[in-house]
Design an enzyme around this catalytic site. Structure first.
Site, PDB file in Angstrom:
ATOM      1  N   TYR A 271      59.536  13.887  56.820  1.00 51.24           N
ATOM      2  CA  TYR A 271      59.333  14.581  55.555  1.00 51.24           C
ATOM      3  C   TYR A 271      58.194  15.578  55.703  1.00 51.24           C
ATOM      4  CZ  TYR A 271      56.017  10.663  54.508  1.00 51.24           C
ATOM      5  OH  TYR A 271      55.030   9.721  54.537  1.00 51.24           O
ATOM      6  N   CYS A 272      58.292  16.691  54.951  1.00 51.19           N
ATOM      7  CA  CYS A 272      57.337  17.797  55.029  1.00 51.19           C
ATOM      8  C   CYS A 272      57.096  18.236  56.476  1.00 51.19           C
ATOM      9  CB  CYS A 272      56.014  17.419  54.365  1.00 51.19           C
ATOM     10  SG  CYS A 272      54.940  18.847  54.015  1.00 51.19           S
ATOM     11  N   PRO A 273      58.184  18.605  57.196  1.00 50.84           N
ATOM     12  CA  PRO A 273      58.019  18.990  58.605  1.00 50.84           C
ATOM     13  C   PRO A 273      57.253  20.297  58.752  1.00 50.84           C
ATOM     14  CG  PRO A 273      60.228  19.515  57.847  1.00 50.84           C
ATOM     15  CD  PRO A 273      59.568  18.754  56.733  1.00 50.84           C
TER      16      PRO A 273
ATOM     17  N   LYS B 190      55.923  10.687  63.838  1.00 49.20           N
ATOM     18  CA  LYS B 190      54.915  11.389  63.040  1.00 49.20           C
ATOM     19  C   LYS B 190      54.111  10.414  62.180  1.00 49.20           C
ATOM     20  CE  LYS B 190      54.691  14.841  59.307  1.00 49.20           C
ATOM     21  NZ  LYS B 190      55.471  15.866  58.585  1.00 49.20           N
TER      22      LYS B 190
END
Length: 276
Positions: A145-147, A158
């Site tokens: 998420y939110c790359p 991550k």
């Protein structure tokens, strides 16, 4: 270490243990206040730490999801509130196992290149956990998420993301660190949010297809039970090593006068979300 981290003085504002009544909207108003203050020379370089309970922080693009109201209702049912932040990126999870660190620098006469800010934060995190002898990479983790190009990962999983906020000659470099808890469960929550808020509707913006297995906490990745306090100590030790003087503090009088205006801007930005 990255020279941005070398400051003659570091002021530490620790809000990591304020508790459940400290709202994320206040945090983003605070960082804007600090940008203006540090940028104006009214305060030294400042490191602020903060923890918020059960909050999903959305990016501006997330507010354009076709079924946003349904997505926010889903989050409420899971016990999470949703807010919109004033820096870039997409949805991220904040809870009691996630430590946020903001480094606020005065922008030099020639300016601080955006990558230089990211690199400084990456170097700081590498040094904070150097004793584990694990390679911490900065690159986009597809499926997270939110790359972004400065996702921080260990073995392709991550555990942190970095963003920046620039305002009135101040630069805030912000990171969320998943210290403990389940990275996979956090990713599953965001995945379900997007499924509810998008519902396969075509959109101009490409939202991430989240793969829950690519997210993890530092405790999971390092095989130790890290606490927020443990990580705070590591941060303080690194800042001490990179300054002539370090002091704990709170908002000064100049900042206390600025804060209500910046806080109101954040509230205004979130009025639509609050009504859902």
């Amino acid at each position: 270490m990255e020279d941005l981290l070398h400051q003659s003085e570091w002021r530490i504002i620790d809000q990591s243990a304020v508790g459940i009544h400290f709202q994320a909207l206040q945090s983003f108003g605070t960082d804007d206040t600090l940008c203006a203050s540090v940028g104006a020379g009214e305060a030294p370089a400042t490191a602020r730490t903060w923890v918020h309970h059960n909050t999903i922080v959305l990016g501006i693009q997330d507010t354009k999801l076709p079924f946003l109201a349904e997505g926010i209702q889903f989050l409420k049912e899971q016990g999470f509130q949703a807010i919109v932040r004033n820096s870039g990126g997409l949805a991220v999870v904040l809870d009691e196992g996630v430590l946020n660190i903001s480094l606020i620098f005065p922008e030099a006469e020639k300016g601080i290149d955006i990558n230089r800010g990211y690199e400084a934060m990456w170097q700081l995190i590498q040094h904070m956990f150097a004793d584990f002898n694990q390679s911490i990479e900065a690159k986009e983790i597809v499926g997270s998420y939110c790359p972004g190009s400065y996702d921080l990962s260990i073995n392709e999983k991550k555990f942190a993301g970095i963003s920046q906020r620039r305002l009135k000659k101040g630069v805030a470099v912000q990171i969320y660190l998943c210290v403990n808890g389940s990275g996979k469960q956090r990713a599953e929550l965001v995945k379900q949010f997007y499924e509810m808020a998008k519902q396969a509707e075509p959109t101009k913006f490409a939202y991430p297809e989240i793969v829950t297995g690519v997210m993890a906490s530092l405790s999971e990745l390092l095989g130790v039970n890290l606490t927020i306090t443990d990580v705070m100590l590591r941060l303080l030790n690194q800042l001490k090593a990179n300054s002539d003087f370090i002091a704990a503090g709170q908002l000064n009088d100049f900042e206390l006068a600025l804060f209500p205006g910046y806080y109101q801007r954040v509230i205004d930005r979130n009025e639509k979300i609050a009504a859902m």
